[in-house]
Design a protein around this motif. Structure first.
Motif, PDB file in Angstrom:
ATOM      1  N   CYS A  69    -109.365 -57.789 -10.589  1.00  0.00           N
ATOM      2  CA  CYS A  69    -108.346 -57.216 -11.476  1.00  0.00           C
ATOM      3  C   CYS A  69    -108.901 -56.014 -12.251  1.00  0.00           C
ATOM      4  O   CYS A  69    -108.180 -55.034 -12.485  1.00  0.00           O
ATOM      5  CB  CYS A  69    -107.838 -58.277 -12.442  1.00  0.00           C
ATOM      6  SG  CYS A  69    -106.879 -59.590 -11.646  1.00  0.00           S
ATOM      7  N   LEU A  70    -110.156 -56.082 -12.639  1.00  0.00           N
ATOM      8  CA  LEU A  70    -110.781 -54.937 -13.308  1.00  0.00           C
ATOM      9  C   LEU A  70    -110.808 -53.735 -12.376  1.00  0.00           C
ATOM     10  O   LEU A  70    -110.571 -52.597 -12.792  1.00  0.00           O
ATOM     11  CB  LEU A  70    -112.203 -55.303 -13.748  1.00  0.00           C
ATOM     12  CG  LEU A  70    -112.311 -56.250 -14.949  1.00  0.00           C
ATOM     13  CD1 LEU A  70    -113.721 -56.809 -15.056  1.00  0.00           C
ATOM     14  CD2 LEU A  70    -111.935 -55.534 -16.246  1.00  0.00           C
ATOM     15  N   GLU A  71    -111.109 -53.988 -11.109  1.00  0.00           N
ATOM     16  CA  GLU A  71    -111.113 -52.898 -10.134  1.00  0.00           C
ATOM     17  C   GLU A  71    -109.706 -52.353  -9.912  1.00  0.00           C
ATOM     18  O   GLU A  71    -109.516 -51.148  -9.752  1.00  0.00           O
ATOM     19  CB  GLU A  71    -111.713 -53.389  -8.811  1.00  0.00           C
ATOM     20  CG  GLU A  71    -113.217 -53.532  -8.836  1.00  0.00           C
ATOM     21  CD  GLU A  71    -113.917 -52.214  -9.089  1.00  0.00           C
ATOM     22  OE1 GLU A  71    -113.535 -51.205  -8.447  1.00  0.00           O
ATOM     23  OE2 GLU A  71    -114.836 -52.175  -9.910  1.00  0.00           O
ATOM     24  N   LEU A  72    -108.716 -53.232  -9.898  1.00  0.00           N
ATOM     25  CA  LEU A  72    -107.330 -52.790  -9.720  1.00  0.00           C
ATOM     26  C   LEU A  72    -106.890 -51.905 -10.886  1.00  0.00           C
ATOM     27  O   LEU A  72    -106.219 -50.889 -10.695  1.00  0.00           O
ATOM     28  CB  LEU A  72    -106.397 -54.002  -9.595  1.00  0.00           C
ATOM     29  CG  LEU A  72    -106.505 -54.817  -8.303  1.00  0.00           C
ATOM     30  CD1 LEU A  72    -105.630 -56.062  -8.383  1.00  0.00           C
ATOM     31  CD2 LEU A  72    -106.097 -53.968  -7.091  1.00  0.00           C
ATOM     32  N   ARG A  73    -107.266 -52.297 -12.104  1.00  0.00           N
ATOM     33  CA  ARG A  73    -106.907 -51.480 -13.261  1.00  0.00           C
ATOM     34  C   ARG A  73    -107.656 -50.149 -13.228  1.00  0.00           C
ATOM     35  O   ARG A  73    -107.089 -49.096 -13.537  1.00  0.00           O
ATOM     36  CB  ARG A  73    -107.231 -52.235 -14.557  1.00  0.00           C
ATOM     37  CG  ARG A  73    -106.904 -51.445 -15.827  1.00  0.00           C
ATOM     38  CD  ARG A  73    -105.439 -51.048 -15.881  1.00  0.00           C
ATOM     39  NE  ARG A  73    -105.152 -50.133 -16.981  1.00  0.00           N
ATOM     40  CZ  ARG A  73    -104.067 -49.373 -17.064  1.00  0.00           C
ATOM     41  NH1 ARG A  73    -103.140 -49.426 -16.122  1.00  0.00           N
ATOM     42  NH2 ARG A  73    -103.883 -48.578 -18.086  1.00  0.00           N
ATOM     43  N   ARG A 119    -118.009 -53.777  -1.507  1.00  0.00           N
ATOM     44  CA  ARG A 119    -116.772 -52.994  -1.485  1.00  0.00           C
ATOM     45  C   ARG A 119    -116.432 -52.375  -2.831  1.00  0.00           C
ATOM     46  O   ARG A 119    -115.649 -51.438  -2.914  1.00  0.00           O
ATOM     47  CB  ARG A 119    -115.605 -53.863  -1.022  1.00  0.00           C
ATOM     48  CG  ARG A 119    -115.629 -54.174   0.461  1.00  0.00           C
ATOM     49  CD  ARG A 119    -114.385 -54.915   0.864  1.00  0.00           C
ATOM     50  NE  ARG A 119    -113.185 -54.167   0.501  1.00  0.00           N
ATOM     51  CZ  ARG A 119    -111.973 -54.691   0.531  1.00  0.00           C
ATOM     52  NH1 ARG A 119    -111.808 -55.961   0.860  1.00  0.00           N
ATOM     53  NH2 ARG A 119    -110.923 -53.960   0.206  1.00  0.00           N
ATOM     54  N   ILE A 120    -116.980 -52.885  -3.929  1.00  0.00           N
ATOM     55  CA  ILE A 120    -116.629 -52.312  -5.217  1.00  0.00           C
ATOM     56  C   ILE A 120    -117.709 -51.369  -5.738  1.00  0.00           C
ATOM     57  O   ILE A 120    -117.693 -50.974  -6.882  1.00  0.00           O
ATOM     58  CB  ILE A 120    -116.318 -53.397  -6.271  1.00  0.00           C
ATOM     59  CG1 ILE A 120    -117.536 -54.273  -6.546  1.00  0.00           C
ATOM     60  CG2 ILE A 120    -115.138 -54.221  -5.855  1.00  0.00           C
ATOM     61  CD1 ILE A 120    -117.302 -55.244  -7.708  1.00  0.00           C
ATOM     62  N   LEU A 121    -118.642 -50.979  -4.876  1.00  0.00           N
ATOM     63  CA  LEU A 121    -119.600 -49.947  -5.243  1.00  0.00           C
ATOM     64  C   LEU A 121    -119.011 -48.599  -4.859  1.00  0.00           C
ATOM     65  O   LEU A 121    -118.641 -48.376  -3.719  1.00  0.00           O
ATOM     66  CB  LEU A 121    -120.930 -50.155  -4.516  1.00  0.00           C
ATOM     67  CG  LEU A 121    -121.778 -51.335  -4.990  1.00  0.00           C
ATOM     68  CD1 LEU A 121    -123.001 -51.485  -4.113  1.00  0.00           C
ATOM     69  CD2 LEU A 121    -122.189 -51.163  -6.439  1.00  0.00           C
TER      70      LEU A 121
END
Length: 220
Positions: A69-73, A119-121
């Motif tokens: 969710c942090l990545e989505l925001r 994937r979130i790097l």
């Protein structure tokens, strides 16, 4: 709850509130940085081996979903599309869940799945040394203090509100050029503002640890 876990949850909570505050104030770059740093730490904890974590598998799954969710925001703040976005009001619903992760037993409010750490790097962040220090020192346990260095979020004060008759100064550090930028470990900058007599006008502030290193520059 052990002291290590208590400290970890406090750091996560402080980082979450800092990101949400930046978001509320319209400081989008700072909010994105804070969200991404916290997301990486949460995702690392979510993927920690059982003997290196004080959280249950179900709790780690929830931690991983909060990271998503942090990545989505963060992605929503960077998007110029008019598509449906993950809103700040949605994100704020997750703060009490993160704070009470050890006792939370309800269904997660959003239909998301944990994202693999790789994937979130962001591009160019493979050299980010926020985690490499842990690994080089023998892989400190994911629940240990070293896995979330106290200075990573920095000690920046919030921007002062604008007031009639008040002169305020905001300093923004985007990057610094260094010949050996790639060799820096956990680089950050300490900023102090003094008067003509060398007296501090504000508390000394540390930037967060650099978000990435690129060529001869360290980016904040």
């Amino acid at each position: 709850m052990s002291e290590v876990t208590r400290s970890l949850l406090q750091r996560w909570g402080a980082s979450f509130r800092r990101g949400a505050d930046f978001d509320s104030w319209g400081q989008l770059v700072e909010a994105i940085d804070e969200y991404q740093i916290l997301a990486r730490h949460l995702q690392k904890e979510a993927q920690a081996q059982h003997n290196n974590s004080e959280f249950t598998e179900e709790q780690k799954k929830t931690i991983g979903k909060i990271a998503t969710c942090l990545e989505l925001r963060s992605a929503a703040l960077q998007s110029t599309q008019s598509q449906e976005e993950f809103k700040l009001e949605d994100l704020k619903k997750l703060e009490p869940i993160l704070k009470n992760i050890l006792t939370y037993n309800k269904e997660f409010p959003f239909d998301v799945q944990p994202v693999p750490l790789r994937r979130i790097l962001a591009p160019g962040e493979e050299e980010n040394l926020e985690f490499e220090e842990d690994e080089e020192e023998g892989g400190a346990g994911a629940g240990s203090p070293d896995s979330f260095p106290a200075r990573v979020p920095g000690t920046l004060l919030p921007r002062l509100p604008s007031e009639p008759g008040l002169t305020s100064l905001t300093i923004r550090i985007e990057k610094i050029g260094l010949k050996d930028a790639g060799q820096c470990i956990d680089p950050y900058i300490t900023v102090s503002v003094k008067d003509l007599n060398g007296i501090d006008l504000t508390p000394v502030q540390d930037t967060p640890v650099a978000s990435r290193k690129e060529d001869t520059y360290v980016h904040f």
